[in-house]
Design an enzyme around this catalytic site. Structure first.
Site, PDB file in Angstrom:
ATOM      1  N   GLY A  45      40.274  41.456  46.890  1.00 28.71           N
ATOM      2  CA  GLY A  45      38.940  40.864  46.807  1.00 28.71           C
ATOM      3  C   GLY A  45      38.462  40.130  48.049  1.00 28.71           C
ATOM      4  O   GLY A  45      37.266  40.096  48.323  1.00 28.71           O
ATOM      5  N   ASP A 102      38.365  35.300  47.182  1.00 22.69           N
ATOM      6  CA  ASP A 102      36.985  35.692  46.930  1.00 22.69           C
ATOM      7  C   ASP A 102      36.296  34.736  45.968  1.00 22.69           C
ATOM      8  O   ASP A 102      35.161  34.327  46.187  1.00 22.69           O
ATOM      9  CB  ASP A 102      36.908  37.145  46.409  1.00 22.69           C
ATOM     10  CG  ASP A 102      37.865  37.428  45.252  1.00 22.69           C
ATOM     11  OD1 ASP A 102      38.588  36.513  44.803  1.00 22.69           O
ATOM     12  OD2 ASP A 102      37.902  38.584  44.787  1.00 22.69           O
ATOM     13  N   ASP A 105      38.170  30.860  39.606  1.00 23.28           N
ATOM     14  CA  ASP A 105      37.695  30.889  38.224  1.00 23.28           C
ATOM     15  C   ASP A 105      38.476  29.827  37.440  1.00 23.28           C
ATOM     16  O   ASP A 105      38.148  28.642  37.497  1.00 23.28           O
ATOM     17  CB  ASP A 105      37.949  32.326  37.722  1.00 23.28           C
ATOM     18  CG  ASP A 105      37.322  32.625  36.389  1.00 23.28           C
ATOM     19  OD1 ASP A 105      36.098  32.669  36.297  1.00 23.28           O
ATOM     20  OD2 ASP A 105      38.074  32.826  35.419  1.00 23.28           O
ATOM     21  N   LYS A 133      33.509  29.052  40.472  1.00 22.16           N
ATOM     22  CA  LYS A 133      32.871  28.832  39.162  1.00 22.16           C
ATOM     23  C   LYS A 133      33.519  27.599  38.557  1.00 22.16           C
ATOM     24  O   LYS A 133      34.428  27.733  37.720  1.00 22.16           O
ATOM     25  CB  LYS A 133      33.139  30.018  38.228  1.00 22.16           C
ATOM     26  CG  LYS A 133      32.527  31.350  38.599  1.00 22.16           C
ATOM     27  CD  LYS A 133      32.904  32.358  37.500  1.00 22.16           C
ATOM     28  CE  LYS A 133      32.596  33.767  37.854  1.00 22.16           C
ATOM     29  NZ  LYS A 133      33.177  34.739  36.907  1.00 22.16           N
ATOM     30  N   VAL A 155      30.493  38.433  38.634  1.00 22.08           N
ATOM     31  CA  VAL A 155      29.822  38.927  39.843  1.00 22.08           C
ATOM     32  C   VAL A 155      30.679  39.967  40.568  1.00 22.08           C
ATOM     33  O   VAL A 155      31.911  39.972  40.453  1.00 22.08           O
ATOM     34  CB  VAL A 155      29.481  37.763  40.799  1.00 22.08           C
ATOM     35  CG1 VAL A 155      28.458  36.829  40.163  1.00 22.08           C
ATOM     36  CG2 VAL A 155      30.732  36.975  41.211  1.00 22.08           C
ATOM     37  N   ASP A 161      35.288  43.071  42.673  1.00 21.22           N
ATOM     38  CA  ASP A 161      35.198  44.318  41.925  1.00 21.22           C
ATOM     39  C   ASP A 161      35.074  44.104  40.430  1.00 21.22           C
ATOM     40  O   ASP A 161      35.359  43.031  39.899  1.00 21.22           O
ATOM     41  CB  ASP A 161      36.464  45.155  42.149  1.00 21.22           C
ATOM     42  CG  ASP A 161      37.654  44.592  41.367  1.00 21.22           C
ATOM     43  OD1 ASP A 161      37.932  43.386  41.498  1.00 21.22           O
ATOM     44  OD2 ASP A 161      38.286  45.348  40.612  1.00 21.22           O
ATOM     45  N   ARG A 167      33.065  46.989  45.269  1.00 25.03           N
ATOM     46  CA  ARG A 167      33.543  46.156  46.384  1.00 25.03           C
ATOM     47  C   ARG A 167      32.722  46.377  47.649  1.00 25.03           C
ATOM     48  O   ARG A 167      32.625  45.506  48.492  1.00 25.03           O
ATOM     49  CB  ARG A 167      35.005  46.492  46.717  1.00 25.03           C
ATOM     50  CG  ARG A 167      36.006  46.130  45.640  1.00 25.03           C
ATOM     51  CD  ARG A 167      37.416  46.198  46.222  1.00 25.03           C
ATOM     52  NE  ARG A 167      38.444  46.287  45.196  1.00 25.03           N
ATOM     53  CZ  ARG A 167      38.975  45.230  44.575  1.00 25.03           C
ATOM     54  NH1 ARG A 167      38.557  44.019  44.856  1.00 25.03           N
ATOM     55  NH2 ARG A 167      39.921  45.397  43.665  1.00 25.03           N
TER      56      ARG A 167
HETATM   57  P1  IMP Z   1      41.652  32.435  38.610  1.00 24.67           P
HETATM   58  O1  IMP Z   1      43.128  32.489  38.793  1.00 24.67           O
HETATM   59  O2  IMP Z   1      41.287  32.376  37.152  1.00 24.67           O
HETATM   60  O3  IMP Z   1      40.993  31.330  39.396  1.00 24.67           O
HETATM   61  O4  IMP Z   1      41.088  33.822  39.037  1.00 24.67           O
HETATM   62  C1  IMP Z   1      40.664  34.155  40.260  1.00 24.67           C
HETATM   63  C2  IMP Z   1      40.552  35.673  40.349  1.00 24.67           C
HETATM   64  O5  IMP Z   1      39.838  36.190  39.243  1.00 24.67           O
HETATM   65  C3  IMP Z   1      39.770  36.115  41.553  1.00 24.67           C
HETATM   66  O6  IMP Z   1      40.598  36.359  42.658  1.00 24.67           O
HETATM   67  C4  IMP Z   1      39.131  37.411  41.083  1.00 24.67           C
HETATM   68  O7  IMP Z   1      39.997  38.496  41.322  1.00 24.67           O
HETATM   69  C5  IMP Z   1      38.995  37.253  39.600  1.00 24.67           C
HETATM   70  N1  IMP Z   1      37.613  36.938  39.208  1.00 24.67           N
HETATM   71  C6  IMP Z   1      37.184  35.797  38.614  1.00 24.67           C
HETATM   72  N2  IMP Z   1      35.871  35.827  38.388  1.00 24.67           N
HETATM   73  C7  IMP Z   1      35.433  37.007  38.857  1.00 24.67           C
HETATM   74  C8  IMP Z   1      34.126  37.632  38.931  1.00 24.67           C
HETATM   75  O8  IMP Z   1      33.081  37.084  38.521  1.00 24.67           O
HETATM   76  N3  IMP Z   1      34.087  38.859  39.497  1.00 24.67           N
HETATM   77  C9  IMP Z   1      35.188  39.504  39.989  1.00 24.67           C
HETATM   78  N4  IMP Z   1      36.426  38.960  39.938  1.00 24.67           N
HETATM   79  C10 IMP Z   1      36.545  37.727  39.382  1.00 24.67           C
HETATM   80 MG    MG Z   2      40.958  38.303  43.482  1.00 28.45          MG
END
Ligand code: IMP
Ligand code: MG
Length: 182
Positions: A45, A102, A105, A133, A155, A161, A167
């Site tokens: 990403g 990227d 979350d 986010k 997004v 993706d 992408r």
């Molecule tokens: P976290 O570990 O929950 O913070 O997840 C982060 C990962 O979730 C990022 O590197 C993305 O690969 C994926 N991700 C989270 N939200 C989105 C989105 O809106 N679009 C695409 N990938 C996302």
């Molecule tokens: Mg990622």
């Protein structure tokens, strides 16, 4: 492909402004450092974001890659972080790492990776994300550099993706919910 995009959230021009701002901050933050500066590009990403940012770094810099997953073909995190590709270095104590992501979350991926690199003996570990986010956070984590905070929408584009698609869009857009609820 563009028919699947509901709206543009971060335009090409905004991406250019974001990468200029963050690169300037990184350039001044590390200007007196005697360690090696290394970007860790989190595949896949953050490929485009890492490139655009790196072009604007004026200090000597290396790039390394890691591939992790927590998602699979879903739009919510499974919470389990798997490392599929790891860095191989014998100079950890001489390196200031910046992990380039990227999007943040839940915060699990980056908080896990920061701890992991610190435990392996990195001189320092900082994090830089294009998007955040904050309303989705389940662990206590704040990135050191963030391009833009966004609402809780799925997004795609500029590296991000859905099921490996989108992408290559040059901007970040909100994916129409009907695309992933099909
Ligand atoms: P976290 O570990 O929950 O913070 O997840 C982060 C990962 O979730 C990022 O590197 C993305 O690969 C994926 N991700 C989270 N939200 C989105 C989105 O809106 N679009 C695409 N990938 C996302
Ligand atoms: Mg990622």
């Amino acid at each position: 492909m563009t028919n699947d995009i509901e709206s543009i959230l971060v335009s090409e021009q905004q991406i250019d402004e974001i990468t200029t701002r963050i690169a300037n901050e990184i350039n001044s933050f590390y200007k007196n450092s005697e360690k090696k500066l290394v970007f860790i590009c989190i595949l896949k990403g953050s490929l485009m974001f890492s490139c655009e940012l790196m072009k604007k770094i004026t200090l000597p810099i290396e790039i390394d890659f890691m591939k992790v997953s927590s998602y699979g073909a879903k739009t919510v995190s499974s919470g389990v972080i798997n490392i599929h590709l790891d860095i191989k270095r014998d100079d950890m104590a001489d390196v200031d790492f910046i992990i380039i992501e990227d999007i943040v979350d839940s915060g699990k991926t980056l908080s896990h990776l920061v701890r992991y690199l610190a435990e392996r003996g990195a001189n320092s570990v900082k994090t830089c994300t294009l998007l955040d986010k904050p309303s989705r956070r389940t662990v206590d984590f704040t990135p050191d550099w963030c391009g833009m905070e966004i609402p809780d929408k799925f997004v795609v584009g500029f590296g991000l993706d859905y099921n490996e698609k989108y992408r290559n869009l040059p901007y970040v857009g909100v994916l129409k919910p009907e695309v992933y609820s099909k």
